[in-house]
Design a protein around this motif. Structure first.
Motif, PDB file in Angstrom:
ATOM      1  N   GLY A   1       0.815  -1.206   0.000  1.00  0.00           N
ATOM      2  CA  GLY A   1       0.000   0.000   0.000  1.00  0.00           C
ATOM      3  C   GLY A   1       0.845   1.251   0.000  1.00  0.00           C
ATOM      4  N   PHE A   2       0.165   2.377  -0.039  1.00  0.00           N
ATOM      5  CA  PHE A   2       0.874   3.651   0.067  1.00  0.00           C
ATOM      6  C   PHE A   2       0.939   4.028   1.541  1.00  0.00           C
ATOM      7  CE2 PHE A   2       0.712   8.379   0.068  1.00  0.00           C
ATOM      8  CZ  PHE A   2       1.977   8.594  -0.433  1.00  0.00           C
ATOM      9  N   ALA A   3      -0.194   4.326   2.135  1.00  0.00           N
ATOM     10  CA  ALA A   3      -0.229   4.631   3.563  1.00  0.00           C
ATOM     11  C   ALA A   3      -0.328   3.326   4.342  1.00  0.00           C
ATOM     12  CB  ALA A   3      -1.426   5.513   3.866  1.00  0.00           C
TER      13      ALA A   3
ATOM     14  N   ILE B   1      -4.280   4.949   8.053  1.00  0.00           N
ATOM     15  CA  ILE B   1      -5.584   5.009   7.378  1.00  0.00           C
ATOM     16  C   ILE B   1      -6.708   4.888   8.398  1.00  0.00           C
ATOM     17  CG2 ILE B   1      -7.071   3.880   5.671  1.00  0.00           C
ATOM     18  CD1 ILE B   1      -4.475   2.904   4.307  1.00  0.00           C
TER      19      ILE B   1
ATOM     20  N   THR C   1      -7.153   8.029  10.158  1.00  0.00           N
ATOM     21  CA  THR C   1      -7.698   9.079   9.300  1.00  0.00           C
ATOM     22  C   THR C   1      -9.205   8.920   9.119  1.00  0.00           C
ATOM     23  OG1 THR C   1      -5.615   9.094   8.094  1.00  0.00           O
ATOM     24  CG2 THR C   1      -7.460  10.225   7.057  1.00  0.00           C
ATOM     25  N   ILE C   2      -9.631   7.700   8.780  1.00  0.00           N
ATOM     26  CA  ILE C   2     -11.045   7.527   8.443  1.00  0.00           C
ATOM     27  C   ILE C   2     -11.873   7.152   9.675  1.00  0.00           C
ATOM     28  CG2 ILE C   2     -10.494   6.903   6.050  1.00  0.00           C
ATOM     29  CD1 ILE C   2     -11.117   3.995   6.757  1.00  0.00           C
TER      30      ILE C   2
ATOM     31  N   ARG D   1     -12.554   4.397  11.237  1.00  0.00           N
ATOM     32  CA  ARG D   1     -13.343   3.165  11.322  1.00  0.00           C
ATOM     33  C   ARG D   1     -12.445   1.974  10.983  1.00  0.00           C
ATOM     34  NH1 ARG D   1     -15.596   2.653   5.543  1.00  0.00           N
ATOM     35  NH2 ARG D   1     -15.078   4.680   4.677  1.00  0.00           N
TER      36      ARG D   1
ATOM     37  N   PHE E   1      -7.834  -6.024   3.520  1.00  0.00           N
ATOM     38  CA  PHE E   1      -7.510  -4.711   2.952  1.00  0.00           C
ATOM     39  C   PHE E   1      -5.997  -4.574   2.757  1.00  0.00           C
ATOM     40  CE2 PHE E   1      -6.670  -0.087   3.825  1.00  0.00           C
ATOM     41  CZ  PHE E   1      -7.265   0.403   2.680  1.00  0.00           C
ATOM     42  N   GLN E   2      -5.609  -4.078   1.594  1.00  0.00           N
ATOM     43  CA  GLN E   2      -4.197  -3.850   1.252  1.00  0.00           C
ATOM     44  C   GLN E   2      -3.370  -5.127   1.145  1.00  0.00           C
ATOM     45  OE1 GLN E   2      -3.035  -0.840   4.206  1.00  0.00           O
ATOM     46  NE2 GLN E   2      -2.791   0.582   2.522  1.00  0.00           N
TER      47      GLN E   2
ATOM     48  N   PHE F   1      -6.321  -8.355  -2.552  1.00  0.00           N
ATOM     49  CA  PHE F   1      -7.106  -7.114  -2.653  1.00  0.00           C
ATOM     50  C   PHE F   1      -6.591  -6.263  -3.821  1.00  0.00           C
ATOM     51  CE2 PHE F   1      -7.301  -2.600  -1.481  1.00  0.00           C
ATOM     52  CZ  PHE F   1      -8.592  -2.415  -1.031  1.00  0.00           C
TER      53      PHE F   1
ATOM     54  N   HIS G   1      -8.453  -5.217  -7.390  1.00  0.00           N
ATOM     55  CA  HIS G   1      -8.620  -3.832  -7.809  1.00  0.00           C
ATOM     56  C   HIS G   1      -7.779  -3.461  -9.025  1.00  0.00           C
ATOM     57  CE1 HIS G   1     -10.629  -3.524  -3.889  1.00  0.00           C
ATOM     58  NE2 HIS G   1     -11.316  -2.573  -4.488  1.00  0.00           N
TER      59      HIS G   1
END
Lengths: 287, 327
Positions: free
Chosen positions: A229-231, A236, A239-240, A242, A248-249, A253, A257
């Motif tokens: 991933g990037f972050a 993450i 930041t979000i 939740r 994820f990542q 995944f 994508h």
């Protein structure tokens, strides 16, 4: 009631010292994923992949070179070593971090470059060492990648880069940031020379490494279940505010994508690598 | 006007002036002499404050709420601006803006990070933190410029690329990596100017150029001082120290050869006199584009690659590759 059932019949440990079996550290390995215990030898023979759950343990350049090259290989550019030009000090000085990492790993920095044969095909492999300051990308990593590109152009070789890194090395500040630009710029020359660049992402590949050379392969591939991933997931999440979805990542995944060409098990890596290299390098038959 | 903590002496002086003006309006007293004295003292105070800034104070200045953003410069430096939207794949990212414009009669493509000017706009602009769509829009615009041989100007001002869930799903890393690779090979002149914050890959993603400049009171490095403090010191309270250690000021970056130069700001910073700042930038752009057109495209690309190739510090041990011989 009596507890005599459990009463010890003989007292003390009876095995005399000289009869004790030696069980040195590192004889057994417990899988961090499924907790199955195997011997280190079994794990090594299975390319550091868990025999039970297929978990790919993190390994470094030396192990990848052993897995991929047909025996002998040549290490390149190991005379390039890090330097603490900024005199960066946080809770520890960068200079002492370098020294400790070199002592602990016996490596000059977070990337090793080898050239050898993979099933008879000559190839350059640049592989990051996560055990060296988190595989962080500083000036040495950038320079060795650039020289690898030059070497491939000079000897007309395909290039494989195995990424495994937490990202840019903060202790080199903007110099580490600019390695993203430097490596991407040099890779344009490899592209212009018509030579293949295969990027293999392994657990973990994040930050500035992902956002530069790791994502710039003619094909981008990954080992199963690698964090890419990037972050970072923690950032993450903060930041979000939740929870992040399961998987994820992870490699699967990213494949879903559309950011990976394929996922490859370590067992099949050498075979796959030989196959795709042939596709890139084979001269078409003269008509 | 808003004042940062180290600008407080100025706030007092400005307050005195407005008080005097009020008084003179009420009592018909002539205060021009006192006012001009105060104005003189403001200039002296400015000179004192702004020539001895710590790295952290420069970081604060780069984020000054009154500091001009990309759209301000687009309006003041260029004419006939037509904004172009969207990445043609997912959506339009409001954190990066760009479009066709003219610079002193010359058609150019201009783009940059955009922060919001009030609470509502800040949200809409996502605080200048772009998603992959922003980087892809930027690349799309740059490719148009390349096709029609128009120089490209980018303005950098971001606290970082957005670390969000959707950003990861849509390939934040790939979008930035792609831009680095493609910008190296652009056939037209590219000028990048850090006008505020230059944080990490999010800044670099529109930051590969023939001339990469920093305004005097900006910063540019791999991580924000706050995040650096939190990671390396494991606490948020070492941001001043991190700012010092990171050597992130325009002066340091220029001295290291990591940027091509520093554009001086008017006394008191870009926010003290935005019009003057815009005029300085305009003049710089016009002459620099002329200089860059003296080279052909191939030369510019080669020079770009060579410039970035030089960046880095390491030692090279003389001892002739011992490992090579053993194998």
């Amino acid at each position: 009631m009596s507890s005599t059932w459990f009463r010890r019949i003989k007292k003390g440990i009876l095995t005399s010292t000289h009869e004790k079996k030696e069980a040195p550290d590192g004889l057994w390995h417990k899988c961090p994923e499924c907790k199955t215990t195997t011997t280190v030898k079994e794990l090594h023979d299975n390319m550091y992949v868990c025999l039970k759950c297929n978990y790919h343990n993190r390994i470094n350049a030396e192990e990848y070179f052993e897995i991929l090259f047909d025996g002998e290989y040549k290490l390149l550019f190991d005379n390039i070593v890090p330097k603490d030009m900024l005199g960066f000090v946080d809770i520890k000085s960068y200079a002492s971090r370098i020294e400790d990492a070199q002592d602990n790993t016996g490596l000059p920095d977070a990337i090793s470059v080898g050239v050898g044969h993979v099933k008879g095909r000559e190839m350059l492999i640049a592989c990051m060492n996560f055990n060296f300051i988190g595989g962080s990308m500083g000036s040495v990593v950038g320079e060795k990648i650039c020289r690898s590109v030059d070497y491939c152009i000079e000897y007309h070789l395909p290039m494989l880069l195995i990424a495994k890194s937490g990202g840019a090395r903060m202790m080199e500040s903007a110099f580490s940031l600019m390695q993203m630009a430097k490596t991407s710029a040099r890779l344009t020359l490899l592209a212009r020379a018509g030579l293949p660049y295969i990027s293999l992402m392994t657990d973990p590949t994040t930050g500035g490494v992902t956002a530069s050379y790791a994502m710039l392969g003619d094909i981008n591939i990954a080992e199963p279940n690698a964090l890419i991933g990037f972050a970072g997931p923690r950032v993450i999440k903060e930041t979000i505010k939740r929870e992040l979805p399961a998987g994820f990542q992870r490699s699967e995944f990213l494949l879903e994508h559309g950011f990976l060409d394929f996922i490859v098990d370590r067992k099949n890596l050498k075979h796959k690598l030989a196959m795709v290299t042939d596709w890139f390098m084979k001269q078409p038959k003269a008509v | 006007m808003q004042f940062l903590d180290f600008e407080k002496p100025l706030e007092d002086l400005y307050a005195q002036i407005s008080k005097l003006k009020e008084m003179s309006a009420k009592n018909q007293v002539d205060v021009t002499k006192s006012i001009s004295e105060l104005e003189l003292s403001i200039d002296e105070t400015k000179a004192r404050i702004y020539t001895h800034l710590t790295p952290w104070q420069r970081v604060q200045l780069s984020r000054h709420p009154d500091r001009p953003y990309t759209l301000y410069y687009i309006e003041k430096v260029f004419s006939n601006f037509t904004e172009l939207y969207g990445d043609r794949q997912v959506k339009d990212d409001k954190a990066i803006v760009g479009g066709m414009a003219e610079l002193d009669g010359m058609p150019v493509m201009v783009l940059g990070h955009q922060k919001g000017v009030n609470t509502k706009m800040r949200q809409m602009r996502n605080f200048g933190m772009a998603n992959p769509e922003g980087y892809r829009k930027a690349l799309r615009l740059m490719k148009i410029a390349e096709k029609f041989n128009r120089p490209i100007i980018t303005f950098i001002d971001t606290p970082g690329a957005y670390p969000g869930l959707e950003a990861e799903e849509r390939g934040q890393a790939e979008a930035i990596a792609r831009n680095l690779f493609e910008m190296v090979n652009l056939k037209v002149p590219v000028i990048c100017i850090v006008i505020g914050e230059g944080a990490s890959g999010g800044a670099l993603g529109i930051g590969i150029g023939d001339k990469v400049m920093m305004l005097e009171n900006t910063w540019y490095t791999v991580i924000s001082p706050e995040s650096c403090s939190s990671i390396l010191w494991r606490s948020w309270s070492f941001k001043e120290k991190a700012a010092e250690q990171l050597r992130l000021t325009s002066e340091d970056m220029n001295q290291f050869g990591l940027v091509d130069g520093v554009i001086p700001e008017p006394l008191g910073g870009a926010h003290a006199n935005p019009e003057a700042m815009a005029a300085i930038i305009k003049e710089f752009l016009i002459s620099t584009i002329q200089d860059l057109y003296k080279f052909d495209a191939e030369t510019r690309i080669t020079q770009r690659i060579e410039k970035f190739s030089k960046m880095g510090f390491y030692d090279e041990i003389e001892e002739e590759e011992k490992t090579e011989q053993s194998a």
